[in-house]
Write a protein that holds these residues in place. Sequence first.
Motif, short mmCIF file in Angstrom:
data_model
loop_
_atom_site.label_atom_id
_atom_site.label_comp_id
_atom_site.label_asym_id
_atom_site.label_seq_id
_atom_site.Cartn_x
_atom_site.Cartn_y
_atom_site.Cartn_z
N MET A 124 -2.59 12.45 -19.51
CA MET A 124 -2.68 13.55 -18.54
C MET A 124 -1.78 13.31 -17.34
SD MET A 124 -6.74 14.47 -18.69
CE MET A 124 -7.40 15.32 -20.13
N ILE A 125 -1.71 12.05 -16.90
CA ILE A 125 -0.81 11.71 -15.80
C ILE A 125 0.64 11.96 -16.21
CG2 ILE A 125 0.10 9.79 -14.44
CD1 ILE A 125 -2.70 8.61 -14.38
N LYS A 126 0.98 11.60 -17.45
CA LYS A 126 2.33 11.82 -17.94
C LYS A 126 2.68 13.31 -17.94
CE LYS A 126 5.33 10.89 -21.91
NZ LYS A 126 5.41 10.33 -23.29
N ASP A 127 1.72 14.14 -18.34
CA ASP A 127 1.94 15.58 -18.33
C ASP A 127 2.19 16.09 -16.92
OD1 ASP A 127 1.59 15.67 -21.05
OD2 ASP A 127 -0.51 16.28 -20.95
N GLU A 128 1.45 15.55 -15.96
CA GLU A 128 1.62 15.98 -14.57
C GLU A 128 2.96 15.51 -14.01
OE1 GLU A 128 -0.27 18.13 -13.01
OE2 GLU A 128 -1.43 18.23 -14.88
N MET A 129 3.40 14.33 -14.44
CA MET A 129 4.71 13.84 -14.01
C MET A 129 5.82 14.75 -14.53
SD MET A 129 4.28 9.73 -14.55
CE MET A 129 6.03 9.41 -14.25
N ASN A 130 5.67 15.20 -15.78
CA ASN A 130 6.65 16.10 -16.36
C ASN A 130 6.68 17.44 -15.63
OD1 ASN A 130 7.29 14.17 -18.26
ND2 ASN A 130 5.92 15.00 -19.82
N ALA A 131 5.54 17.77 -15.02
CA ALA A 131 5.45 19.02 -14.24
C ALA A 131 5.84 18.80 -12.78
CB ALA A 131 4.04 19.59 -14.34
N ASN A 132 6.45 17.61 -12.52
CA ASN A 132 6.91 17.26 -11.17
C ASN A 132 5.77 17.21 -10.15
OD1 ASN A 132 9.66 17.11 -11.95
ND2 ASN A 132 9.77 19.36 -11.87
N ASN A 133 4.61 16.80 -10.61
CA ASN A 133 3.46 16.67 -9.70
C ASN A 133 3.46 15.26 -9.12
OD1 ASN A 133 1.06 17.29 -8.40
ND2 ASN A 133 0.28 18.41 -10.18
#
Length: 614
Positions: free
Chosen positions: A148-157
């Motif tokens: 989930m963290i990886k997904d947020e990183m990809n979303a520039n979060n």
Amino acid sequence: MYRKKKTAVVSTTNDISTNEMHDDKLLHDLNPEQKRAVTCSTNQSTLVLSGAGSGKTRVLTSRIAYLLKHFNVKPYQIFAVTFTNKAALEMRHRISQMLPGVQLNDMWLGTFHGLANRFLRIHHKMAGLASDFLIIDTDDQLSIVKRMIKDEMNANNFYTDKPKAIVNYINKCKDEGKRSTDIIPNKENKFKQLIYTKYEKYLREENKVDFAELILLTKELMEKEIDLRIHYTKKFQFVLVDEFQDTSTLQMDWLKLMMDRDDENKIVRNCFMAVGDDDQSIYAFRGAQCINNIDEYLKVLYLERENTEHIIKLEQNYRSTNIVLEAANAVIDHNHSRLGKNLWTDIKNGEKITLFQASDATDEAEHIVKTIHDFNHRHPNIPLSQIAILYRTNAQSREFEQALMNGGIKYRIYGGIKFYQRAEIKSALSYLRLIQNENDNDAFRRIINFPARAIGKATLEKIETGANEKRCSLFSYIRCDPVLSKQKKILEFIKLINECKQRILENDVPMELYEQALYIFEQSGLMESYKKKQEVERLQNLSELCNAMKQFSQLYNTNDLTQYLSTIVLDTTNTQDGKLDTTDEIERIQMMTVHGAKGLEFHYVFIAGLGKFI
């Protein structure tokens, strides 16, 4: 909605004659206070303050056996909570020996998590779960949060929180009874709160629960469904709780929901017995609220601190010498919030306690090794396994390991990589999990390319994307995708899972649990993969897993794969997963944290890094 049983009439008198009481084999060898606890009134709740080594397990098992034998109590009317599954199995075995022929299958005896699992299996529809819901462990939690963290990183979060910190945050919130919707996001918890929200949604969609969720969902269901709560408060006329000092706030809230109150809320009609020791509370970091829960327990059950009928103290110690007890009493006496008791023993003298002030960790470790050599020379008949080095955290073990190796002393660290956390075991169990539940995406991710099938990262990402778009599980997607399902390696994997499922779950001739595992490990190529690499230890561990499954089948009289997978996740005290490994014939010093030593006994103990405990 739920299964009803006929209510048995329970005698509420306690007028068993003195002669009959003395002749009762259940009471043989019990001291006067232990007898008081075992034979106390069935219409009076109690708090039993049980000091270290005072025989509380014997008191609890004797109490349950006494209720069954003398008061027409039926096993299904008893709800007994223990700290570990091992303790529950031991108690069940002892009661069976005390009362041969009595069937105990209907008795609810286990840990909070184990009993919550049993409750939710029965009422899974009301809880919004499928019957085959999967329980995930902390490693699974961490993997989910990392994705989930990886997904947020990809979303520039932007974020600064580490995965373990987020997992701890989620568990802490649940232990406090808080859902993600109960918490107002702020600057400090904004990212944690975002992941918590996504994490809850993910588990619901995946039909999974974590440890904290088991109890939280059980508590919420009993709060919401009034008829269900009434059913269980009437059903369980006797509630017994072991290690009460380590009960969390959420667990205490569940216990309060188990109380059968009168219309005016002035009487609790079922009988509670909490057994614990406010001098042994060491699990505050897991949410245990010792003093608060004891005060709350006394309050809600209308018990008085000074009433000897309400509070029974077990003060005779059968484990330690008077020297150890006098020192312990002197230290704990400074805790003014405790209820108060004074341990004593008939075991006189013994070795004196020594205090060594070291200049640094290396000096301390070398002194301990020298002392062990001296002790071993003076007492050659006492095995090394009866000597323990205790410390606050596992990180402190390094200096002692080095010193022991330099001194030529064998040692064993308790609390390293646990059996069920080893890579080969996690992979083996993932095959079992996917066969038992095709929607288990975490299991799918682990084994789709293990052993290696030339299914690369790009293919897996394509599967993830397609499954998200179709809103289906990863395995369901590869079966229905017109392109993927025709790829040789994917087709072979689908065929493997389907054939294993048919052979194990749909075969007219039922297979033993360990036979199911052997079949899967061979068909999947796991065994062959480790043989080719000559990884003997991993093969031995797979063999040990099969042996453990065979023992499970014999112990629980079942070959149900779902029950096995649930039990091993909850059972943190398996012989190979926590307790001391007695299969090694080489005598070794035992090294562990103070928390890890809970319930264990040793002849000679070093408490290292004492300054770090203050």
